[in-house]
Design a protein around this motif. Structure first.
Motif, PDB file in Angstrom:
ATOM      1  N   LEU A   1      47.462   9.017 -13.100  1.00  0.00           N
ATOM      2  CA  LEU A   1      46.962   8.691 -11.915  1.00  0.00           C
ATOM      3  C   LEU A   1      45.568   9.676 -11.289  1.00  0.00           C
ATOM      4  N   THR A   2      45.410  10.826 -11.945  1.00  0.00           N
ATOM      5  CA  THR A   2      44.534  11.435 -11.601  1.00  0.00           C
ATOM      6  C   THR A   2      43.363  10.665 -12.178  1.00  0.00           C
ATOM      7  N   GLU A   3      43.139   9.439 -13.693  1.00  0.00           N
ATOM      8  CA  GLU A   3      42.456   8.790 -13.858  1.00  0.00           C
ATOM      9  C   GLU A   3      41.802   7.816 -12.468  1.00  0.00           C
ATOM     10  N   ALA A   4      43.639   7.373 -12.069  1.00  0.00           N
ATOM     11  CA  ALA A   4      43.144   5.944 -10.816  1.00  0.00           C
ATOM     12  C   ALA A   4      43.215   6.952  -9.757  1.00  0.00           C
ATOM     13  N   ALA A   5      42.836   8.097  -9.685  1.00  0.00           N
ATOM     14  CA  ALA A   5      42.343   9.103  -8.488  1.00  0.00           C
ATOM     15  C   ALA A   5      40.550   9.232  -8.581  1.00  0.00           C
ATOM     16  N   GLY A   6      39.542   9.027  -9.228  1.00  0.00           N
ATOM     17  CA  GLY A   6      38.924   9.288  -9.645  1.00  0.00           C
ATOM     18  C   GLY A   6      37.666   8.435 -10.039  1.00  0.00           C
ATOM     19  N   ILE A   7      38.404   7.024  -9.393  1.00  0.00           N
ATOM     20  CA  ILE A   7      37.518   5.936  -9.122  1.00  0.00           C
ATOM     21  C   ILE A   7      36.859   5.822  -8.183  1.00  0.00           C
TER      22      ILE A   7
ATOM     23  N   THR B   1      41.953   2.694  -0.935  1.00  0.00           N
ATOM     24  CA  THR B   1      40.978   2.496  -0.968  1.00  0.00           C
ATOM     25  C   THR B   1      40.215   3.100   0.552  1.00  0.00           C
ATOM     26  N   GLU B   2      38.609   3.395   0.360  1.00  0.00           N
ATOM     27  CA  GLU B   2      37.792   3.371   1.227  1.00  0.00           C
ATOM     28  C   GLU B   2      37.599   2.335   2.094  1.00  0.00           C
ATOM     29  N   HIS B   3      37.294   1.215   2.114  1.00  0.00           N
ATOM     30  CA  HIS B   3      37.251   0.236   2.777  1.00  0.00           C
ATOM     31  C   HIS B   3      37.842  -1.061   1.778  1.00  0.00           C
ATOM     32  N   GLN B   4      38.025  -1.889   2.810  1.00  0.00           N
ATOM     33  CA  GLN B   4      38.537  -3.249   2.234  1.00  0.00           C
ATOM     34  C   GLN B   4      37.347  -4.231   0.659  1.00  0.00           C
ATOM     35  N   ARG B   5      36.145  -3.893   0.858  1.00  0.00           N
ATOM     36  CA  ARG B   5      35.327  -4.321  -0.288  1.00  0.00           C
ATOM     37  C   ARG B   5      34.983  -3.289  -1.892  1.00  0.00           C
ATOM     38  N   TYR B   6      35.831  -2.545  -1.447  1.00  0.00           N
ATOM     39  CA  TYR B   6      36.517  -1.366  -2.656  1.00  0.00           C
ATOM     40  C   TYR B   6      37.652  -2.322  -3.896  1.00  0.00           C
ATOM     41  N   VAL B   7      38.861  -2.847  -2.668  1.00  0.00           N
ATOM     42  CA  VAL B   7      39.756  -3.431  -3.113  1.00  0.00           C
ATOM     43  C   VAL B   7      39.293  -3.770  -4.265  1.00  0.00           C
ATOM     44  N   ALA B   8      38.673  -4.983  -4.299  1.00  0.00           N
ATOM     45  CA  ALA B   8      38.298  -5.656  -5.831  1.00  0.00           C
ATOM     46  C   ALA B   8      38.154  -4.871  -7.024  1.00  0.00           C
ATOM     47  N   PRO B   9      36.909  -4.036  -7.146  1.00  0.00           N
ATOM     48  CA  PRO B   9      36.157  -3.016  -7.914  1.00  0.00           C
ATOM     49  C   PRO B   9      37.569  -2.369  -8.826  1.00  0.00           C
ATOM     50  N   VAL B  10      37.871  -1.801  -7.404  1.00  0.00           N
ATOM     51  CA  VAL B  10      38.674  -0.609  -7.820  1.00  0.00           C
ATOM     52  C   VAL B  10      40.261  -1.509  -8.386  1.00  0.00           C
ATOM     53  N   THR B  11      40.307  -2.492  -8.157  1.00  0.00           N
ATOM     54  CA  THR B  11      41.993  -3.330  -9.278  1.00  0.00           C
ATOM     55  C   THR B  11      40.734  -3.750 -10.577  1.00  0.00           C
TER      56      THR B  11
ATOM     57  N   SER C   1      49.084  -1.943 -14.590  1.00  0.00           N
ATOM     58  CA  SER C   1      49.255  -3.156 -13.691  1.00  0.00           C
ATOM     59  C   SER C   1      48.768  -2.556 -12.180  1.00  0.00           C
ATOM     60  N   ALA C   2      48.035  -3.287 -12.145  1.00  0.00           N
ATOM     61  CA  ALA C   2      47.023  -2.910 -10.221  1.00  0.00           C
ATOM     62  C   ALA C   2      47.274  -4.117  -9.759  1.00  0.00           C
ATOM     63  N   SER C   3      47.552  -4.841  -8.755  1.00  0.00           N
ATOM     64  CA  SER C   3      47.195  -5.497  -8.032  1.00  0.00           C
ATOM     65  C   SER C   3      46.589  -5.734  -6.024  1.00  0.00           C
ATOM     66  N   PRO C   4      46.309  -6.150  -5.090  1.00  0.00           N
ATOM     67  CA  PRO C   4      45.898  -5.738  -3.988  1.00  0.00           C
ATOM     68  C   PRO C   4      47.272  -5.857  -3.114  1.00  0.00           C
ATOM     69  N   VAL C   5      47.528  -5.428  -2.276  1.00  0.00           N
ATOM     70  CA  VAL C   5      48.953  -5.576  -1.561  1.00  0.00           C
ATOM     71  C   VAL C   5      49.135  -6.380  -0.717  1.00  0.00           C
TER      72      VAL C   5
ATOM     73  N   GLY D   1      47.328  -2.560   4.756  1.00  0.00           N
ATOM     74  CA  GLY D   1      47.509  -2.961   3.772  1.00  0.00           C
ATOM     75  C   GLY D   1      45.876  -3.770   2.559  1.00  0.00           C
ATOM     76  N   LEU D   2      44.981  -4.073   4.029  1.00  0.00           N
ATOM     77  CA  LEU D   2      44.228  -4.774   3.333  1.00  0.00           C
ATOM     78  C   LEU D   2      43.289  -3.605   2.571  1.00  0.00           C
ATOM     79  N   THR D   3      43.441  -2.440   2.434  1.00  0.00           N
ATOM     80  CA  THR D   3      42.834  -1.219   1.768  1.00  0.00           C
ATOM     81  C   THR D   3      43.407  -0.744   0.409  1.00  0.00           C
ATOM     82  N   GLN D   4      44.851  -1.208   0.464  1.00  0.00           N
ATOM     83  CA  GLN D   4      45.628  -1.162  -0.443  1.00  0.00           C
ATOM     84  C   GLN D   4      45.999  -1.632  -2.000  1.00  0.00           C
ATOM     85  N   ILE D   5      46.250  -0.953  -3.025  1.00  0.00           N
ATOM     86  CA  ILE D   5      46.639  -1.766  -4.232  1.00  0.00           C
ATOM     87  C   ILE D   5      47.935  -0.599  -4.826  1.00  0.00           C
TER      88      ILE D   5
END
Length: 417
Positions: free
Chosen positions: A91-97, A243-253, A262-266, A64-68
């Motif tokens: 969903l395709t746009e989201a996958a391309g981030i 995401t690949e790592h927890q550090r990506y969660v904030a910028p990806v969100t 509507s996006a929120s970290p798990v 969950g620490l790497t999920q949105i």
């Protein structure tokens, strides 16, 4: 009767144990009120601890620490919901981030009891997220995505044992739309690859897990559409971005929110638990502050009342040479005993009630909260014990100083001692 010099304390400060037990005017009078506040604080801490432990165990331990979470309008915890449905394009746009490894869409889908099992249950067909720590008791959950036509079921659903069907292909049924608000049922063959402990309920009771492709087929059939039509119009009910790592969660969100999703970290679930649980953490902090303030005020008030009720006794002691500090030590001793007793009784009472509420809390949260999950952590347990002591002791110092300020000689004369 005056204690003998061999056993009696040398100073009044050492008499606090005797006065606390035997004198009805001692600070023991504050015990009931402070115990009630301590119990309420312990109960609040227990509820918060149980809910947080369940989320950490069932959600964050599954990566969950790497999920949105992505949600559609009105279905998620994101601010204001999404202005865009979660269609295939979105969903395709989201996958391309940058930083996103996969997007797992979920749909409002379900299957009905397989004829071979003889039950009457309904299973929610949730999309399986690879890497989930499902507590499998029979079979094995795949490390990667389930294949189309595979299913993971709870070991028991509505008193029907499903664990024995692992490895078999069963004929479930599902709804097929035939028109507005009308439909029929159709069979679907699904192979049971694993069964999990049904007490694990992050997605609610009787949840089954299938591949996103299978879930899409079920949802599209219910809407009387093809999967392609369904994804271009209605789209997924929700989705999980990994995401690949927890550090990506904030910028990806942030990037997802810029796309109008509507996006929120798990991981935010711990601080944004549903209903009561979201507010209870703030309530716990407020209650801790209230306990400290009330203990201080009670200590001051009860100390003044206690001293006034015993002015004649204290005045005689002061005339005989006892210092103000020794009398203050007596009051502080009473305050410490009262605070410790209140904290201990409150901690035991509050923790017991929180443990008893673990069942209802599990139903409200949709996660499994075990009785021992509600045990307060060491820091909060210490706070429940120490706050009453500190509050009453400080209050006793303040109140005792004011009440002991009277001239002892005048007091002796006034009471004809």
């Amino acid at each position: 009767m005056t204690p003998s010099t061999e056993t009696a304390p040398r100073h009044p400060g050492g008499w606090s144990g005797l006065t606390w037990r035997r004198d009805s005017n001692s600070l023991r009078r504050a015990l009931t009120t402070v115990t009630a506040l301590s119990a309420l604080l312990a109960l609040s801490v227990g509820v918060t601890s149980g809910a947080s432990t369940a989320v950490e165990r069932d959600v964050l331990s599954s990566g969950g620490l790497t999920q949105i979470e992505l949600a559609t309008t009105g279905s998620g915890s994101g601010a204001g919901g999404s202005a865009r449905p979660l269609t295939q394009d979105v969903l395709t746009e989201a996958a391309g981030i940058d930083g996103v490894t996969q997007v797992v869409p979920d749909y409002a889908a379900s299957v009905y009891a397989a004829t071979e099992t003889g039950g009457t249950y309904v299973l929610g067909a949730n999309s399986y997220v690879p890497g989930s720590t499902i507590p499998v008791v029979e079979g094995q959950a795949p490390a990667k995505q389930l294949a189309d036509g595979q299913i993971i079921v709870p070991a028991r659903a509505d008193d029907t044992d499903l664990g024995g069907f692992v490895g078999r292909t069963l004929t479930f049924s599902h709804t097929v739309g035939t028109g507005p608000n009308t439909g029929t049922t159709k069979d679907i063959a699904l192979t049971v690859v694993a069964a999990y402990d049904p007490s694990w309920q992050p997605d609610g009771p009787a949840a089954a897990y299938v591949s996103p492709t299978t879930a899409l087929r079920l949802a599209a059939a219910r809407a009387a559409q093809t999967p392609t039509e369904f994804m271009s119009t209605e789209g997924a009910q929700s989705a999980l971005v990994v995401t690949e790592h927890q550090r990506y969660v904030a910028p990806v969100t942030a990037a997802l929110q810029k796309l109008g999703i509507s996006a929120s970290p798990v991981s935010d679930r711990i601080g944004n638990l549903p209903g009561l649980f979201g507010a209870v953490q703030w309530f716990t902090l407020a209650l801790a502050a209230l306990l400290a303030v009330v203990s201080l005020l009670l200590g001051a008030s009860r100390a003044m009342d206690s001293v006034r009720a015993r002015l004649a006794q204290f005045a005689v002691l002061r005339v005989l040479g006892e210092s103000m500090s020794s009398l203050r030590r007596l009051l502080i001793g009473e305050a410490v005993r009262t605070g410790l007793a209140a904290g201990l009784l409150g901690l035991l009472a509050g923790a017991s009630v929180a443990a008893a509420l673990s069942g209802p809390l599990s139903e409200a949260l949709g996660l499994t909260i075990r009785p021992w999950d509600t045990i307060p952590g060491p820091s909060w347990a210490l706070a429940v014990l120490v706050l009453p002591v500190l509050g009453l002791a400080v209050g006793a110092l303040v109140g005792g100083r004011r009440a002991l300020a009277d001239d002892p000689y005048l007091t002796v004369r006034r009471h004809n001692v």
